[in-house]
Design a protein around this motif. Sequence first.
Motif, PDB file in Angstrom:
ATOM      1  N   LEU A 113     -52.424 -32.526  55.931  1.00  0.00           N
ATOM      2  CA  LEU A 113     -52.274 -33.958  56.220  1.00  0.00           C
ATOM      3  C   LEU A 113     -52.107 -34.763  54.931  1.00  0.00           C
ATOM      4  O   LEU A 113     -51.369 -35.750  54.902  1.00  0.00           O
ATOM      5  N   HIS A 114     -52.753 -34.335  53.849  1.00  0.00           N
ATOM      6  CA  HIS A 114     -52.582 -35.018  52.563  1.00  0.00           C
ATOM      7  C   HIS A 114     -51.158 -34.846  52.022  1.00  0.00           C
ATOM      8  O   HIS A 114     -50.671 -35.693  51.285  1.00  0.00           O
ATOM      9  N   ILE A 115     -50.525 -33.758  52.378  1.00  0.00           N
ATOM     10  CA  ILE A 115     -49.177 -33.483  51.882  1.00  0.00           C
ATOM     11  C   ILE A 115     -48.111 -34.114  52.773  1.00  0.00           C
ATOM     12  O   ILE A 115     -47.166 -34.732  52.278  1.00  0.00           O
ATOM     13  N   LEU A 116     -48.271 -33.999  54.077  1.00  0.00           N
ATOM     14  CA  LEU A 116     -47.217 -34.406  55.012  1.00  0.00           C
ATOM     15  C   LEU A 116     -47.582 -35.576  55.917  1.00  0.00           C
ATOM     16  O   LEU A 116     -46.756 -36.011  56.711  1.00  0.00           O
ATOM     17  N   GLY A 117     -48.795 -36.084  55.830  1.00  0.00           N
ATOM     18  CA  GLY A 117     -49.233 -37.153  56.723  1.00  0.00           C
ATOM     19  C   GLY A 117     -48.408 -38.419  56.605  1.00  0.00           C
ATOM     20  O   GLY A 117     -48.069 -39.048  57.617  1.00  0.00           O
ATOM     21  N   ALA A 118     -48.061 -38.809  55.382  1.00  0.00           N
ATOM     22  CA  ALA A 118     -47.263 -40.026  55.199  1.00  0.00           C
ATOM     23  C   ALA A 118     -45.918 -39.885  55.907  1.00  0.00           C
ATOM     24  O   ALA A 118     -45.464 -40.813  56.590  1.00  0.00           O
ATOM     25  N   ALA A 119     -45.293 -38.735  55.758  1.00  0.00           N
ATOM     26  CA  ALA A 119     -43.984 -38.505  56.395  1.00  0.00           C
ATOM     27  C   ALA A 119     -44.103 -38.535  57.913  1.00  0.00           C
ATOM     28  O   ALA A 119     -43.279 -39.166  58.594  1.00  0.00           O
ATOM     29  N   ALA A 120     -45.111 -37.865  58.448  1.00  0.00           N
ATOM     30  CA  ALA A 120     -45.262 -37.797  59.902  1.00  0.00           C
ATOM     31  C   ALA A 120     -45.530 -39.168  60.507  1.00  0.00           C
ATOM     32  O   ALA A 120     -44.920 -39.539  61.521  1.00  0.00           O
ATOM     33  N   ASN A 121     -46.414 -39.940  59.885  1.00  0.00           N
ATOM     34  CA  ASN A 121     -46.712 -41.271  60.429  1.00  0.00           C
ATOM     35  C   ASN A 121     -45.538 -42.224  60.255  1.00  0.00           C
ATOM     36  O   ASN A 121     -45.281 -43.052  61.136  1.00  0.00           O
ATOM     37  N   ALA A 122     -44.810 -42.108  59.151  1.00  0.00           N
ATOM     38  CA  ALA A 122     -43.631 -42.956  58.972  1.00  0.00           C
ATOM     39  C   ALA A 122     -42.581 -42.620  60.030  1.00  0.00           C
ATOM     40  O   ALA A 122     -41.990 -43.522  60.637  1.00  0.00           O
ATOM     41  N   ALA A 123     -42.359 -41.334  60.284  1.00  0.00           N
ATOM     42  CA  ALA A 123     -41.397 -40.930  61.313  1.00  0.00           C
ATOM     43  C   ALA A 123     -41.817 -41.475  62.672  1.00  0.00           C
ATOM     44  O   ALA A 123     -40.979 -41.964  63.441  1.00  0.00           O
ATOM     45  N   ARG A 124     -43.107 -41.420  62.955  1.00  0.00           N
ATOM     46  CA  ARG A 124     -43.606 -41.949  64.230  1.00  0.00           C
ATOM     47  C   ARG A 124     -43.417 -43.460  64.303  1.00  0.00           C
ATOM     48  O   ARG A 124     -43.071 -43.996  65.370  1.00  0.00           O
ATOM     49  N   ALA A 125     -43.622 -44.163  63.199  1.00  0.00           N
ATOM     50  CA  ALA A 125     -43.417 -45.619  63.187  1.00  0.00           C
ATOM     51  C   ALA A 125     -41.970 -45.959  63.538  1.00  0.00           C
ATOM     52  O   ALA A 125     -41.710 -46.851  64.352  1.00  0.00           O
ATOM     53  N   PHE A 126     -41.025 -45.238  62.941  1.00  0.00           N
ATOM     54  CA  PHE A 126     -39.610 -45.489  63.242  1.00  0.00           C
ATOM     55  C   PHE A 126     -39.272 -45.124  64.683  1.00  0.00           C
ATOM     56  O   PHE A 126     -38.475 -45.802  65.326  1.00  0.00           O
ATOM     57  N   GLU A 127     -39.879 -44.060  65.177  1.00  0.00           N
ATOM     58  CA  GLU A 127     -39.678 -43.647  66.555  1.00  0.00           C
ATOM     59  C   GLU A 127     -40.150 -44.737  67.520  1.00  0.00           C
ATOM     60  O   GLU A 127     -39.442 -45.091  68.465  1.00  0.00           O
ATOM     61  N   LEU A 128     -41.327 -45.282  67.271  1.00  0.00           N
ATOM     62  CA  LEU A 128     -41.856 -46.352  68.118  1.00  0.00           C
ATOM     63  C   LEU A 128     -40.997 -47.609  68.033  1.00  0.00           C
ATOM     64  O   LEU A 128     -40.736 -48.262  69.044  1.00  0.00           O
TER      65      LEU A 128
END
Length: 186
Positions: A113-128
């Motif tokens: 999560l420390h490595i990929l969490g920013a990417a995953a949450n940003a992708a989810r933000a754009f998806e929403l």
Amino acid sequence: MAAAEQNLTIDLDLAELRAVTAFSVACAEPALAIFERECPEDPRPRAVLDEARRFAAGGKRTKALRVTSLDAHRAARAARESGREAAFEAARAAGHAGASAYLHPLAKATQVLHILGAAANAARAFELEAGDDPAVGAGYVEKFAGLAGPVVVDVLKRYPDAPGGGRRAGELLRTLDASLRSRSVL
């Protein structure tokens, strides 16, 4: 059993932490516009990205970096409480970008999560923002995979696979994790 699961700790140096943090900032930064549009009065996610960017560029891991990361997560919670889910995900992305500087050398899946969490949450933000369109999230995961340089991929591969859970952002995280692990590191 993977090497990361056999060892209790993982070799990790400051230059690698900086590379992981630079990657996290590059992923979280585009989503900041979503947060600032929905919560223009709240500077906390921008503050942590500024601190993380300084660290990635050679600065020290300061108390301000840790504090602003926690503040960005508080901003995320406030956005969620007011029904702004895309802003929530964008602020979490910023918080994870700051937290990436504190990746622990522990062979635990949760560290992914420390490595990929920013990417995953940003992708989810754009998806929403796109009306909860999973194709948008998948597109951002692919884009963010392209931002991960060899150092980030090498660091990621030292850790166990991403953990389960985390709802849709967790799914995006695991998709990105699998994509990056399938690469050969030069």
